[in-house]
Enzyme design. Structure first.
Site, PDB file in Angstrom:
ATOM      1  N   GLY A   9       0.844  -1.185   0.000  1.00 47.38           N
ATOM      2  CA  GLY A   9       0.000   0.000   0.000  1.00 47.38           C
ATOM      3  C   GLY A   9       0.877   1.231   0.000  1.00 47.38           C
ATOM      4  O   GLY A   9       1.977   1.220  -0.554  1.00 47.38           O
ATOM      5  N   CYS A  10       0.412   2.283   0.603  1.00 54.82           N
ATOM      6  CA  CYS A  10       1.149   3.545   0.626  1.00 54.82           C
ATOM      7  C   CYS A  10       2.556   3.339   1.195  1.00 54.82           C
ATOM      8  O   CYS A  10       2.719   2.869   2.320  1.00 54.82           O
ATOM      9  CB  CYS A  10       0.401   4.562   1.473  1.00 54.82           C
ATOM     10  SG  CYS A  10       1.284   6.128   1.625  1.00 54.82           S
ATOM     11  N   PHE A  11       3.557   3.701   0.408  1.00 52.55           N
ATOM     12  CA  PHE A  11       4.928   3.465   0.876  1.00 52.55           C
ATOM     13  C   PHE A  11       5.310   4.318   2.070  1.00 52.55           C
ATOM     14  O   PHE A  11       6.213   3.969   2.811  1.00 52.55           O
ATOM     15  CB  PHE A  11       5.961   3.569  -0.247  1.00 52.55           C
ATOM     16  CG  PHE A  11       5.881   4.759  -1.160  1.00 52.55           C
ATOM     17  CD1 PHE A  11       5.540   6.025  -0.736  1.00 52.55           C
ATOM     18  CD2 PHE A  11       6.188   4.594  -2.500  1.00 52.55           C
ATOM     19  CE1 PHE A  11       5.495   7.104  -1.608  1.00 52.55           C
ATOM     20  CE2 PHE A  11       6.153   5.655  -3.389  1.00 52.55           C
ATOM     21  CZ  PHE A  11       5.799   6.923  -2.939  1.00 52.55           C
TER      22      PHE A  11
END
Length: 174
Positions: A9-11
């Site tokens: 997902g969002c890094f």
């Protein structure tokens, strides 16, 4: 030193937990798995490049093993969600373990199987295990976002639902 690459997902939310472990030399946010060279954040988010947001970790396996990295990775994601992670939806936010050699592939597959068989989750484990491809570092403002913008990082990790999921399923928060 060795490399490990994970999409979760969002890094932004994937860096801090790895960054805090002994034996980790660096954690870089970036893009991998797609077909466009040197993609930008905007291009990746447009869902046209095939890339995942990911982190690439340089680590000393004598201090922090690949198995421990994979074990930590599971606690950072919802491994049953095939459509993205938490608030972030779409291909660029899907989960994957990108292996750099056959040993990593075997360890990742064994860990995934053990998690599935543990009964911790009722739904199937949806994380893909894929060969590592070219990794493109993200723009500078994305690197170590949790340090540069701690208040926004904290609001995002809570608001996205990630922290609640981690606490409910793993008893932790990133």
């Amino acid at each position: 030193m060795a490399l490990a690459t994970f999409a979760g997902g969002c890094f932004w939310c994937m860096v801090k937990p790895f960054d805090q472990q002994e034996g980790i030399e660096s954690v870089i946010s970036g893009y991998t798995g797609g077909h466009t060279e040197n993609p930008t954040y905007e291009e990746v988010c447009s869902e046209t490049t095939g890339h995942f947001e990911a982190v690439q970790i340089t680590f000393d396996p004598a201090i922090y093993s690949y198995e421990k990295l994979v074990d930590l990775y599971w606690t950072l994601i919802d491994p049953t969600d095939a459509g993205g992670q938490f608030y972030d939806r779409g291909q660029s936010y899907m989960t994957a373990i990108f292996y750099h050699d056959e040993d990593q592939r075997n360890k990742a597959e064994a860990s995934k199987k053990a998690l599935q068989e543990s009964g911790k989750f009722k739904a199937p484990i949806a994380v893909q295990i894929l060969p590592a491809t070219t990794f493109y570092p993200a723009e500078t403002y994305h690197q170590h976002y949790y340090k540069k913008n701690p208040a926004h990082y904290e609001r995002y990790s809570i608001g996205s639902g990630r922290v609640t999921f981690q606490q409910q399923h793993w008893g932790t928060k990133s």
